[in-house]
Design an enzyme around this catalytic site. Structure first.
Site, PDB file in Angstrom:
ATOM      1  CE  LYS A  81      -3.851   1.810   2.846  1.00 36.99           C
ATOM      2  NZ  LYS A  81      -4.719   1.471   4.009  1.00 36.99           N
ATOM      3  CB  SER A 153      -7.776   3.247   3.051  1.00 37.08           C
ATOM      4  OG  SER A 153      -7.183   2.462   4.042  1.00 37.08           O
ATOM      5  CB  SER A 177      -8.592   0.284   5.686  1.00 33.13           C
ATOM      6  OG  SER A 177      -9.435   1.403   5.781  1.00 33.13           O
TER       7      SER A 177
END
Length: 467
Positions: A81, A153, A177
């Site tokens: 990420k 997210s 998330s």
């Protein structure tokens, strides 16, 4: 190269690489070509580190050929990420501001590199890990259906993994998330105990709520990733001194004899029909595996869902204090509103929230005096449409239904594992979760591992036919 290879488990492809049946370079190059072919539509990657990844793969092949296998994931391509620092690699944090150029790696990145993992690239996320994406940044598409919510997210991490564009990824979870994207993309994810995994070098959304954890295709893959990244870190004073267990070994102990707490009204009362059906199927599977199911009364989580937002907003406002002053016009309206909520909260109100959080954590912790694990849905709503779920930060009823089963365990720091549990009647994934006492991730992998031995939901691949 056979296309099925890209949907293999992390540990299975690792075994092939370690036996030198296929090289790390071949696998890495194949993934790069697959990303170039598919990700123009899926939009999961921010940055593909082609040269860096291929150089690392070449080095891995050399070491493996000499009998120097660093870890069970040596030579396997993973992705991150885009809020994990990598030295000299731009980090966007999902924002339209100028990217940050880190001068060092996040602790968890160093641990993966030390293990010989190949970092293939950085993955999309919502704006600064907030619930909503920035309107000027295209959102990754769910490979199960382009009109389906891809999760919050850590969405790029889930899409890349589900679509066969990496073999494992790291995400963060502040209110769901890791759990939402895993549930929406038929993946397995672990949100460890807060303080189990270092957050040093990870861009904060709200530090006391942020959890770093692995996302994978099955429990064993998630377990080995957790084993490699967990542990105390002198660069993160919030990490705890704990011996990191051998999670794969613990998995072999299984679920038989473990007590699982279920509040039927709580987990089924507000869930839609497909979610109820899947949870009931999960319960029957757990019974067949020898788990002891115990009815419990869950503390009221409605205040937790309500209070999570202002608590989070205060911490977020601190993180963005300087940049929000200078570059407010580059923040989205919804994220700006969230930051301003944090800025405007009175100290007396904040203190009441802190007191609530302390008392709520005590109540949840006390539930584990009765049982080993809790069973929960991930969301009350299955297969949410994109246009619906993009509104949930503005719709209180929708928000409460989505975060009903997630934000509580960010407030308390309890660990969870998200597992594929079945599908809607139209064939889209539904996930569920186990929750464990603090630092009892071993119980999560024991229960999750046996569930996945008894079912094949996690092996079903997305059709990617309507992209």
């Amino acid at each position: 190269m056979e296309q099925d290879i890209f949907h293999m488990s992390l540990l299975d492809i690792a075994e092939k690489i370690h036996r030198q049946e296929i090289s790390s370079v071949e696998v890495t190059l194949g993934l790069i070509q697959r990303i170039e072919q598919l990700d123009t539509k899926l939009l999961s990657y921010v940055n593909v580190l082609k040269k860096q990844a291929l150089d690392a793969a070449q080095q891995a092949d050399l070491e493996i050929s000499q009998g120097n296998i660093r870890s069970p994931i040596h030579g396997v391509p993973l992705a991150l990420k885009d809020l994990f620092d990598m030295k000299d690699v731009p980090t966007t944090n999902g924002m339209t501001l100028d990217p940050v150029i880190p001068t060092s790696n996040a602790t968890v990145v160093n641990k993966l590199l030390d293990a010989g993992a190949i970092i293939l690239g950085k993955l999309k996320l919502t704006e600064a890990a907030f619930s909503d994406p920035h309107p000027n940044i295209p959102v990754p598409l769910n490979p199960w259906g382009k009109h389906l919510w891809v999760g919050s997210s850590s969405n790029g991490s889930a899409v890349a993994l589900a679509a066969g564009l990496c073999f494992g990824s790291l995400g963060t979870d502040t209110g769901g998330s890791i759990r939402f994207p895993c549930a929406a993309n038929n993946l397995t994810g672990i949100k460890p105990t807060w303080g189990c995994v270092s957050r040093a070098g990870v861009f904060e959304f709200a530090g006391s709520l942020d959890h770093v954890g692995p996302m994978a295709r099955n429990v064993a893959d998630a377990a080995i990733l957790l084993q490699l990244i967990a542990g105390q870190d002198p660069n993160d004073v919030t990490t705890f001194e704990q011996v990191v267990p051998n999670y794969l070994e613990e998995m072999t102990k299984g679920i038989k004899g473990l007590s699982i707490g279920i509040d039927y009204d709580f987990i089924l009362g507000k869930a839609d029909a497909d979610t109820q059906r899947v949870i009931r199927q999960v319960i029957e599977t757990l019974k067949s595996l020898g788990a002891e199911l115990i009815e419990i009364d869950m503390p009221d989580t409605t205040p937790a869902a309500i209070n999570w937002a202002p608590l989070c907003a205060v911490e977020t406002a601190v993180v963005h204090e300087q940049s929000f002053k200078q570059f407010k016009d580059q923040y989205s309206p919804s994220f700006s509103k969230f930051i301003e909520m944090g800025q405007n909260l009175l100290a007396t109100e904040y203190l009441k929230l802190i007191q609530f959080r302390r008392d709520f954590k005590r109540k949840i912790t006390a539930v584990f005096d009765q049982v080993d694990l809790l069973l929960m849905p991930v969301s009350a709503f299955s297969a949410s449409l994109t246009d619906l779920s993009e509104k949930f930060s503005e719709d209180k009823d929708l928000f409460e239904g989505i975060v009903r089963y997630t934000t509580s365990f960010n407030l308390t720091g309890h660990p969870t594992i998200t597992l594929p549990g079945g599908f809607t009647k139209v064939g889209t994934p539904i996930g569920f979760q186990f929750v464990a006492p603090h630092f009892q991730e071993t119980l999560l992998v024991r229960a999750g591992g046996d569930f996945q031995k008894a079912t094949n939901w996690h092996t079903v691949q997305p059709p990617m036919s309507d992209l």
